[in-house]
Write an enzyme that holds these catalytic residues in place. Structure first.
Site, PDB file in Angstrom:
ATOM      1  N   GLU A 158       0.821  -1.215   0.000  1.00  0.00           N
ATOM      2  CA  GLU A 158       0.000   0.000   0.000  1.00  0.00           C
ATOM      3  C   GLU A 158       0.857   1.268   0.000  1.00  0.00           C
ATOM      4  O   GLU A 158       0.573   2.213  -0.720  1.00  0.00           O
ATOM      5  CB  GLU A 158      -0.897  -0.039   1.246  1.00  0.00           C
ATOM      6  CG  GLU A 158      -1.918   1.053   1.341  1.00  0.00           C
ATOM      7  CD  GLU A 158      -3.123   0.810   0.441  1.00  0.00           C
ATOM      8  OE1 GLU A 158      -3.053  -0.059  -0.448  1.00  0.00           O
ATOM      9  OE2 GLU A 158      -4.122   1.519   0.633  1.00  0.00           O
ATOM     10  N   ASP A 159       1.915   1.279   0.779  1.00  0.00           N
ATOM     11  CA  ASP A 159       2.632   2.529   1.046  1.00  0.00           C
ATOM     12  C   ASP A 159       4.045   2.605   0.476  1.00  0.00           C
ATOM     13  O   ASP A 159       4.750   3.585   0.724  1.00  0.00           O
ATOM     14  CB  ASP A 159       2.721   2.765   2.568  1.00  0.00           C
ATOM     15  CG  ASP A 159       1.348   2.924   3.200  1.00  0.00           C
ATOM     16  OD1 ASP A 159       0.406   3.284   2.463  1.00  0.00           O
ATOM     17  OD2 ASP A 159       1.216   2.688   4.406  1.00  0.00           O
TER      18      ASP A 159
END
Ligand code: MN
Length: 497
Positions: A78-79
């Protein structure tokens, strides 16, 4: 600021981790450090401190290497620029699936009212629970660490996260029987949602304990002496603090008067066998007069989340009101560790449980907490090869044959596999079942013998004119509640004997 390291994860284990476990955790650690390099949290520390803290929590819960590895990498796809496919290639599709499950749980579309949002969130958590419980446990650990570090967020975000924690995450921890996790989540959320009451209750509780401590200690000494006389083995006794939030709920019922909360000063007695629980109850009542109507036998009738214990409120030393909780070691570990303890116990009881009791619990020689933790360690070495064992026992004991369906209002109804709308109707209320004429699943009319699937929303159509259940329903209903209701009605009408 104390930076967490790989060693802190290993130290959090109840058993020194095996080399195989260490290897997968080390690999995941290195990937997380690389992926999050240069990223910072709002607190100013390196971002990777967050996934490491999550891994520490998971290790403390007794989770296996794959779950901890997934915890370390849970924010990677996600990051960071490292995609999920890299995790799959470097590790396994199982670990990648865990990471993906956590990522998906985080992606909840914010739409409609607060209530719709929480409902959606809860629904996703429950679905994940039914497919792979480990995803939910990682998510709970993730949330716990985010709550512990919530102070660094802006106020509006604090409130949103705290509310969600209170309405979604704490109830799930409770459902999994993870008492400690639930209490910490609730207390942290409460602090942000209602800081005035949080401070008020916390201060009162501290003051109260200062005053009551000597009575609790005296009661422990007196009861230990009585039990020794009677020859009942005590594994452990302890005084007990109530979580701030649960105390607040109790006080609210009693005009915020702390002196009317009777289970605040509590003595907990842990004994080897179920029979000892009842014998101990008798000893307690012989020594101290019980309060009428305050005996709760959750051993014979466990709470829905599996909680077992006998509670009684008595007039203790100096006539002071105290609560006494009596349970076996198995019940105790399940109340503290929840689902993980259940696994440890169910795997080990055949071979080890009796040995433990007889080896360590000599008469009138209380076993200290540390003994228990040591034992837990040994069990984990013997049985905790990895997550497969955990999954296997969970499938057997907890989630196999369970589905979660929803009422149009969002209430969760738990049913066995292949349950039908008739089972659902009787699960709501006997009268709803008796007057059912039709059902909708996700807004579509369905047959009454249709099998309900996880996560579906069921609407039951009823009619006052309907006189009672249909005899044919007995051919397909799955729950005993539905069966007995239907039979009772049919008997009343003389349709069956
Ligand atoms: Mn996270």
């Amino acid at each position: 600021m104390n930076n967490l390291t790989l060693q802190d994860i290993f130290n959090a284990f109840h058993v020194p981790p095996s080399e195989i476990r260490k290897k997968v955790i080390t690999q995941a650690y290195e990937l997380a450090v690389k992926a999050h390099a240069g990223q910072k949290r709002r607190s100013g520390e390196d971002y990777v401190q967050h996934p490491i803290a999550v891994a520490v929590i998971l290790a403390g819960l007794g989770m296996g290497g794959k779950t901890i590895a997934a915890g370390l990498m849970h924010d990677v796809p996600e990051d960071t620029t490292i995609p999920l496919t890299d995790i799959e290639k470097q590790f396994s599709s199982e670990i990648a699936n865990l990471v993906d499950g956590v990522t998906k749980l985080g992606k909840i579309k914010l739409r409609g009212s607060h209530e719709e949002y929480y409902l959606e969130n809860l629904r996703k958590m429950l679905l994940a629970m039914a497919t792979d419980i480990r995803v939910v446990i990682i998510k709970l650990a993730d949330r716990l660490h985010n709550m512990r570090t919530l102070e660094f967020n802006p106020p509006d975000k604090q409130i949103r996260i705290a509310r969600e924690t209170m309405e979604v995450f704490a109830p799930i921890a409770n459902r999994l029987g993870m008492g400690e996790m639930k209490s910490e989540l609730q207390d942290l959320a409460f602090k942000y949602l209602d800081s005035a009451n949080y401070e008020l209750v916390k201060n009162q509780e501290e003051k109260y304990y200062e005053e009551k401590e000597k009575y609790v200690l005296q009661a422990i000494a007196e009861l230990e002496a009585e039990m020794k006389k009677a020859g009942v083995t005590i594994l452990e006794t302890s005084g007990r603090a109530k979580s701030v939030y649960s105390l607040f709920l109790k006080m609210k019922k009693h005009d915020m008067d702390i002196n009317r909360v009777y289970d605040l000063a509590a003595v907990r007695i842990i004994v080897p066998e179920i029979a000892d629980c009842y014998e101990t109850l008798g000893i307690v009542h012989k020594k101290y007069r019980p309060m009428i109507g305050r005996i709760k036998d959750y051993v014979s009738l466990p709470k829905p989340n599996g909680y077992q214990s006998i509670h009684t409120t008595v007039f203790g030393p100096d006539g002071r009101i105290i609560e006494v909780q009596i349970r076996t070691q198995k019940m105790h570990s399940e109340a503290e560790f929840g689902i993980a303890a259940h696994w440890i116990y169910s795997e080990s009881k055949k071979k080890k449980w009796k040995d433990y009791i007889f080896r360590t619990a000599k008469k009138s020689e209380p076993v200290k907490e540390i003994e228990w933790v040591k034992q837990l360690r040994e069990w984990q070495t013997e049985i905790g090869r990895d997550d497969e064992e955990f999954m296997k026992s969970l499938n057997i004991d907890f989630f196999k044959n369970h589905i979660f369906a929803f009422t149009p209002m969002g209430d969760i109804i738990e049913l066995p596999e292949e349950a039908t709308p008739i089972d659902f109707a009787y699960a709501i209320h006997g009268e709803v079942g008796n007057h059912t004429v039709g059902a909708k699943i996700d807004n579509k009319m369905v047959a009454l013998d249709q099998h309900i699937k996880n996560g579906e929303v069921i609407e039951i159509l009823t009619s006052k004119d309907r006189k009672g259940p249909n005899q044919d329903w007995l051919k397909f209903v799955k729950t005993s509640a539905a069966k007995s209701h239907i039979k009772k009605e049919l008997k009343k009408d003389g349709l069956i004997k």
